[in-house]
Scaffold this active site. Structure first.
Site, short mmCIF file in Angstrom:
data_model
loop_
_atom_site.label_atom_id
_atom_site.label_comp_id
_atom_site.label_asym_id
_atom_site.label_seq_id
_atom_site.Cartn_x
_atom_site.Cartn_y
_atom_site.Cartn_z
N GLN A 1 -2.98 11.31 2.44
CA GLN A 1 -3.10 11.20 3.79
C GLN A 1 -4.76 11.92 4.48
OE1 GLN A 1 -1.27 9.54 5.58
NE2 GLN A 1 0.21 9.50 3.96
N LYS B 1 6.73 10.81 -10.76
CA LYS B 1 6.01 11.85 -10.25
C LYS B 1 5.37 12.80 -11.01
CE LYS B 1 9.24 11.94 -6.37
NZ LYS B 1 9.95 10.86 -7.02
N ASP C 1 6.61 -0.28 -11.04
CA ASP C 1 5.57 -0.43 -9.89
C ASP C 1 5.04 -1.95 -9.95
OD1 ASP C 1 5.39 1.97 -8.62
OD2 ASP C 1 3.82 2.74 -9.83
N HIS D 1 8.17 -1.48 -2.30
CA HIS D 1 7.80 -2.26 -3.39
C HIS D 1 8.62 -2.25 -4.46
CE1 HIS D 1 7.05 2.02 -3.93
NE2 HIS D 1 7.09 1.69 -5.30
N ARG E 1 -3.94 -3.85 -13.41
CA ARG E 1 -5.40 -3.14 -13.43
C ARG E 1 -6.20 -3.01 -12.35
NH1 ARG E 1 -6.84 -2.68 -18.82
NH2 ARG E 1 -5.65 -3.46 -20.43
#
Length: 584
Positions: free
Chosen positions: A346, A283, A183, A209, A121
């Site tokens: 980016q 994705k 994640d 990660h 969170r």
């Protein structure tokens, strides 16, 4: 053996072992008939006994264990009924702005309700890009829920469409958990941490990660004593290994998978994180979620893509393939990825802010240890990844922790973060794009620029210049991901084949990767900006004249916030540009 044991033994003898695992899936719970679930699990005789004793699907779940035993129901069948009863009351319904209402499996709920998962969170999905796009306030938490949902939907569709694949409830639950936990290992400001901070803090020690997510998953299970809970829902240690394999990428250089499901169900590794061609539900969720929160238009339809997927044998290995008419939709998917990269991930100002946050964290680690660890000790930020008990405390809040600290040792870090708050940002004095085949490393760029500054008798030092370079691609560096996808046609849906780029459209790009280089100057006075800009112009002309930068490269020079030549928004339709709320 007493009489009751004999009766139970005989009862189990006449019941064949369950045709599938004991896992109660969301599909099972949604069918609304516990007798159908019992039959599916191999307890047809038990259903007949329940019916003979006047029990119905609506009343059997309120029946006690003793009453069921008196009806001659075996212990395994009673356990299934218990799992059904618990599942009906412990699964959660989520109202998500992207996918609407969906249910989460009880075991996934147990994982969500842990300190390690709740940490997500406090990790922004787009890192410091929130300082550019006010709408980019979403976190890794909701993204992980979305990936869990899509993973379950995708694998369930494959099972329904192709029963011969023998996809079990175990398989579905493992894929859902992998999507949920993929994640867990992200650090402060997401990709900034493992792409910028860790390489600078631990040079030569590559940490991603995905690796940290596997370690955090193990720590989550161990610290919350969830091993027995996994077993309760029918998942073994081998199943947990399968979950971690999906997160950590089991694709070998040979192009084949290795792992617990690789031999017969390798296609399951292509759902959450597909390293074969980058088409996966991770994705699909962040395309939809990021576009929604940023105000961009998402032209990719992931629901249609799932409905057009089939598993076929390709060179002796089962792979997920797509209907031939979906090739355009898949190219739209990678175009969406490229659009998000160019306009958000980016963004020039976002990159500057992340460079400043990285610098502040590095300066903090030079002078003190601020992450609380075990037994009253404290760790440096870069050290935290070595121990998940410490790392679980490291989130985006590190910004505020440094900013409001009274520690005099953190004065330099505080000043950097205060500049971000006051919008006193480093200036971008130049930007260029190069072919990935001629990629330059940051250190080489910085050294060459400093040499030019020194030759020009500039007052700027090496520390006054910041370089940022990143590879912009379709997910597979200079390769076209679609070349790694197999399709099938309507006439022969069992025959996989490739679709060459020239058979799709002449508008598809020929190059699929480039290096983006940006140069920042920390000093903002006119003299310093002019010196840095002139040095950048001289540096870029060196490559242009030598022909080293002649393959369609382009460059942008900006001074004091004014850019010339090509804008970062150059190839974007006007209606897309005007839909962005960007705070530069």
């Amino acid at each position: 053996m007493n009489l009751s044991d004999t009766v139970e033994a005989k009862s189990e003898e006449h019941n064949p072992p369950p045709t599938q695992d004991r896992v109660i899936s969301l599909d099972d719970l949604n069918c609304g008939n516990c007798f159908d679930i019992l039959k599916k699990k191999g307890f047809k005789d038990e259903v007949e006994k329940l019916t003979e004793n006047g029990l119905t699907p609506s009343t059997v779940l309120d029946t006690t264990t003793e009453e069921l035993e008196q009806c001659g129901i075996s212990r395994p069948a009673i356990n299934v009924l218990k799992d059904i009863s618990e599942g009906l009351y412990t699964c959660k319904i989520v109202n998500d702005p992207i996918h609407g209402h969906f249910e989460i499996h009880p075991l996934c709920v147990k994982i969500i309700d842990t300190q390690q998962f709740q940490r997500l969170r406090y990790l922004k999905q787009l890192g410091a890009k929130y300082y550019v796009y006010p709408g980019a306030s979403h976190n890794r938490f909701e993204h992980s829920l979305g990936v869990c949902y899509l993973a379950g939907e995708f694998v369930s569709m494959l099972r329904k469409r192709q029963p011969e694949l023998n996809i079990s409830d175990n398989d579905i639950l493992c894929v859902q958990i992998a999507g949920l936990c993929h994640d867990l290992g992200h650090g402060p400001f997401s990709h900034m941490f493992d792409d910028k901070f860790l390489p600078a803090a631990r040079p030569g020690n590559k940490i991603k990660h995905e690796q940290l997510s596997v370690e955090m998953f193990d720590f989550l299970v161990e610290s919350n004593k969830l091993s027995s809970t996994f077993e309760k829902y029918g998942l073994t240690e081998e199943d947990r290994d399968f979950i971690k394999e999906q997160i950590a990428d089991p694709l070998q250089k040979s192009g084949r998978y290795h792992g617990t499901r690789a031999s017969k169900k390798g296609f399951l590794y292509e759902i959450v994180s597909n390293k074969r061609n980058e088409i996966d539900v991770d994705k699909w969720d962040y395309f939809a979620r990021d576009c929604h929160m940023l105000g961009f238009r998402n032209n990719f339809d992931h629901i249609r893509c799932m409905k057009c997927a089939r598993v076929l044998s390709v060179d002796g290995e089962l792979q997920i393939c797509f209907r031939d008419k979906e090739v355009g939709n898949l190219y739209d998917m990678f175009h969406t990825r490229n659009t998000l990269q160019r306009l958000a991930c980016q963004h020039r100002v976002g990159n500057i802010i992340e460079a400043m946050i990285t610098e502040a964290m590095l300066e903090a680690d030079k002078v003190t240890s601020i992450i609380p660890g075990k037994n009253g000790e404290h760790w440096k930020i870069w050290e935290s990844v070595d121990d998940m008990e410490v790392y679980q405390k490291v989130t985006d809040d590190i910004f505020q922790q440094i900013l409001w600290s009274n520690d005099k040792a953190l004065e330099k870090s505080r000043k950097i973060l205060l500049k971000i708050q006051n919008r006193e940002l480093y200036k971008c004095v130049g930007q260029t794009r190069r072919s990935i085949s001629e990629k330059l490393e940051d250190e080489k760029i910085k050294e060459e620029l400093f040499t030019i500054l020194r030759d020009n008798n500039s007052d700027l030092t090496r520390e006054d210049i910041v370089t940022h370079s990143v590879t912009m691609d379709y997910g597979m560096r200079d390769q076209n991901p679609i070349e790694h996808v197999r399709f099938y046609g309507k006439k022969d849906p069992k025959k996989p084949f490739k679709i060459p780029r020239n058979e799709v459209s002449n508008f598809i790009p020929e190059n699929f990767a480039e290096q983006l280089i940006e140069i920042y100057c920390k000093k903002k006075d006119g003299k310093s900006i002019t010196q840095a800009t002139e040095a950048f112009k001289k540096w870029i002309s060196k490559y242009t004249v030598s022909g080293d930068n002649s393959k369609g490269s382009e460059h942008t020079v900006s001074t004091a916030g004014t850019s010339t030549a090509n804008s970062p928004l150059q190839n974007v339709p006007n209606q897309e540009i005007t839909s962005h709320l960007s705070y530069d």
